[in-house]
Design an enzyme around this catalytic site. Sequence first.
Site, mmCIF file in Angstrom:
data_model
loop_
_atom_site.group_PDB
_atom_site.id
_atom_site.type_symbol
_atom_site.label_atom_id
_atom_site.label_comp_id
_atom_site.label_asym_id
_atom_site.label_seq_id
_atom_site.Cartn_x
_atom_site.Cartn_y
_atom_site.Cartn_z
ATOM 1 N N THR A 13 0.805 -1.220 0.000
ATOM 2 C CA THR A 13 0.000 0.000 0.000
ATOM 3 C C THR A 13 0.841 1.275 0.000
ATOM 4 O O THR A 13 0.301 2.378 -0.076
ATOM 5 C CB THR A 13 -0.915 0.036 1.250
ATOM 6 N N GLY A 14 2.156 1.149 0.099
ATOM 7 C CA GLY A 14 3.038 2.327 0.189
ATOM 8 C C GLY A 14 3.325 2.942 -1.170
ATOM 9 O O GLY A 14 2.911 2.428 -2.216
ATOM 10 N N ALA A 15 4.065 4.071 -1.140
ATOM 11 C CA ALA A 15 4.399 4.783 -2.376
ATOM 12 C C ALA A 15 5.172 3.864 -3.330
ATOM 13 O O ALA A 15 4.923 3.840 -4.541
ATOM 14 C CB ALA A 15 5.219 6.027 -2.053
ATOM 15 N N VAL A 16 6.108 3.088 -2.786
ATOM 16 C CA VAL A 16 6.894 2.174 -3.628
ATOM 17 C C VAL A 16 6.084 0.909 -3.918
ATOM 18 O O VAL A 16 6.047 0.421 -5.049
ATOM 19 C CB VAL A 16 8.240 1.821 -2.951
ATOM 20 N N ARG A 41 -3.291 -2.023 9.646
ATOM 21 C CA ARG A 41 -3.952 -0.735 9.319
ATOM 22 C C ARG A 41 -4.643 -0.761 7.968
ATOM 23 O O ARG A 41 -5.702 -0.187 7.794
ATOM 24 C CB ARG A 41 -2.918 0.404 9.293
ATOM 25 N N ARG A 101 21.562 -4.435 3.194
ATOM 26 C CA ARG A 101 22.447 -4.016 2.092
ATOM 27 C C ARG A 101 23.925 -4.234 2.350
ATOM 28 O O ARG A 101 24.685 -4.512 1.438
ATOM 29 C CB ARG A 101 22.228 -2.527 1.777
ATOM 30 N N CYS A 130 17.910 4.717 -3.497
ATOM 31 C CA CYS A 130 17.479 5.375 -4.739
ATOM 32 C C CYS A 130 18.558 6.308 -5.326
ATOM 33 O O CYS A 130 18.801 6.291 -6.536
ATOM 34 C CB CYS A 130 16.187 6.152 -4.500
ATOM 35 N N ARG A 249 17.185 17.284 0.769
ATOM 36 C CA ARG A 249 15.780 17.074 0.391
ATOM 37 C C ARG A 249 15.243 18.375 -0.188
ATOM 38 O O ARG A 249 15.455 19.448 0.400
ATOM 39 C CB ARG A 249 14.981 16.679 1.634
ATOM 40 N N HIS A 256 14.540 12.321 -8.179
ATOM 41 C CA HIS A 256 15.728 12.948 -7.581
ATOM 42 C C HIS A 256 16.645 13.528 -8.663
ATOM 43 O O HIS A 256 16.818 12.922 -9.722
ATOM 44 C CB HIS A 256 16.583 11.896 -6.852
HETATM 45 P P1 A2P Z 1 0.204 0.174 5.872
HETATM 46 O O1 A2P Z 1 -0.529 0.799 4.714
HETATM 47 O O2 A2P Z 1 -0.591 -0.926 6.486
HETATM 48 O O3 A2P Z 1 0.729 1.158 6.866
HETATM 49 P P2 A2P Z 1 5.514 4.151 2.669
HETATM 50 O O4 A2P Z 1 6.951 3.829 2.354
HETATM 51 O O5 A2P Z 1 4.813 4.849 1.561
HETATM 52 O O6 A2P Z 1 5.389 4.854 4.005
HETATM 53 O O7 A2P Z 1 4.782 2.722 2.860
HETATM 54 C C1 A2P Z 1 5.138 1.791 3.826
HETATM 55 C C2 A2P Z 1 4.488 0.443 3.544
HETATM 56 O O8 A2P Z 1 4.918 -0.470 4.550
HETATM 57 C C3 A2P Z 1 2.979 0.457 3.596
HETATM 58 O O9 A2P Z 1 2.471 -0.478 2.681
HETATM 59 C C4 A2P Z 1 2.717 0.005 5.034
HETATM 60 O O10 A2P Z 1 1.456 -0.606 5.215
HETATM 61 C C5 A2P Z 1 3.793 -1.063 5.170
HETATM 62 N N1 A2P Z 1 4.046 -1.367 6.579
HETATM 63 C C6 A2P Z 1 4.369 -0.515 7.567
HETATM 64 N N2 A2P Z 1 4.503 -1.174 8.750
HETATM 65 C C7 A2P Z 1 4.261 -2.479 8.491
HETATM 66 C C8 A2P Z 1 4.260 -3.671 9.275
HETATM 67 N N3 A2P Z 1 4.520 -3.647 10.580
HETATM 68 N N4 A2P Z 1 3.970 -4.848 8.667
HETATM 69 C C9 A2P Z 1 3.708 -4.880 7.346
HETATM 70 N N5 A2P Z 1 3.697 -3.794 6.549
HETATM 71 C C10 A2P Z 1 3.966 -2.603 7.104
#
Ligand code: A2P
Length: 352
Positions: A13-16, A41, A101, A130, A249, A256
Site C-alpha cells: 500500500t506504500g508509495a513504492v 492498518r 544491504r 534510490c 531534500r 531525484h
Molecule cells: P500500511 O498501509 O498498512 O501502513 P511508505 O513507504 O509509503 O510509508 O509505505 C510503507 C508500507 O509499509 C505500507 O504499505 C505500510 O502498510 C507497510 N508497513 C508498515 N509497517 C508495516 C508492518 N509492521 N507490517 C507490514 N507492513 C507494514
Amino acid sequence: MTKEYNVAILGATGAVGRRMIEQLAQSTIPVKSVKLLASSRSAGTVLKFRDQELTVEETTPESFDGIDLVLSSAGGGVSKKFLPEAVKRGAVCVDNTSAFRMDEDVPLVVPEVNPEALKNHHGIIANPNCSTIQMVMALEPVRRKFGLKQIIVSTYQAASGAGQAAIEELKRETQDYLDGKDMQNGAKILPTKGDKKHYPLAFNLLPQIDVLEDNGYSHEEWKMIHETKKIMLNDINSQDIKVTATCVRVPVPIAHGESVYFTVEDEAATAQDIMNAIADFPGVVLQDDIKNQIYPQPITAEGSRDTFVGRIRPDYENKGAFNMWVVADNLLKGAAWNTVENAEYLVKMNLV
Ligand code: A2P
C-alpha cells in the site's frame, strides 16, 4: 513448461509498493499469483493487479507459505522481521530497504551494472538506495571505459523518498503557505521520521536525509558512499574509487536530481567521449543539448524507468574531471522498477 511464480509484495500500500504492483504487472515474469501484504492498518484495502482485484492482507510469517518471490518495501524493521521467515519457507526476496544491504552474503544489485552478483544470493537480494542507483547507472559506463578515480555528489532528493506520507506533508505545507497559514505545525515526518525535530520542506531545503551520524555525515550520505563501492568494486570500504556526498531534500514530489563531479583515470577522455559512453548504456538516456536547453528535469523523468543524464561538461581547471546532472524517478528506477528488474533477472538467470 514455463515455470510460473507465486509473488508476494510486502508494503503493497506504500508509495513504492503500489508502483511494484504496476511494474510487476508490466514485467516479463510469468506470474501465477500475487499476494498483497501490509500492516493491520490497511488490511482489507482492495488494489488492482492487471484486471484482478486483490485484497491486502496483514503480514504474518505464514503469509509466505507457498511464495516463490517476495518484493518488499515496508521499512527496514519489517524486512528484518519477515524476510528471514520468507526465506525459511523457500522464497527468494528482493528487498528495497537498507536492512541487509551491507551484509556480506547479500548481493546489492543494479541489474545493468552488476547482475553477476545475483548468483551469490542466499535468499535475499538488496535493492540499493534510490540516490545510489541513479548515480551508478550514469557512472558505470564511464568507469568501464575510462576508469573512475573520484566522485563528489550533491543530491536534490524528492519528498517521496520518505514515503507516501512525506508527499502528503509537502502538499499540506505548500497549501498552508499559499493560504498564509503557519507551515511549522504541519511538519511531522521530514527530515526523517524517527528524529527529534521536524521542519517544513515546502519552499525550503533540508540538508538532512535519514539520521545524522557522529562522523558528521547523514546516514543517506554514508549509504551513497559505501553502496557505490559495494556495487562497483564489491568492497564497501575500497579506496579504488573515492566517494563523498551531500544529500539534500528538495520540495519536489517525485524524481531525484544529482550534481555529480567525477575524475577519470584516462585523462585524454573528452566530454564528448563521456557522452557517447553514457548514451550507449542500457537504461540511461542522454538529454544533453544546451543549444536547445535540453537537460533532465524531475517533471519529465517522473513515470519513466530510465535514468536521464545531461549538462556533461569538463572541469576546465582540472584534467580528467567532469560535471554532470542526473535525474531519475526515485520510486521507479530508484525503487520499484529496480526491484522488479532484479526479480526479472533472477527468473531469467534461473536463480529463483
Ligand atoms: P500500511 O498501509 O498498512 O501502513 P511508505 O513507504 O509509503 O510509508 O509505505 C510503507 C508500507 O509499509 C505500507 O504499505 C505500510 O502498510 C507497510 N508497513 C508498515 N509497517 C508495516 C508492518 N509492521 N507490517 C507490514 N507492513 C507494514
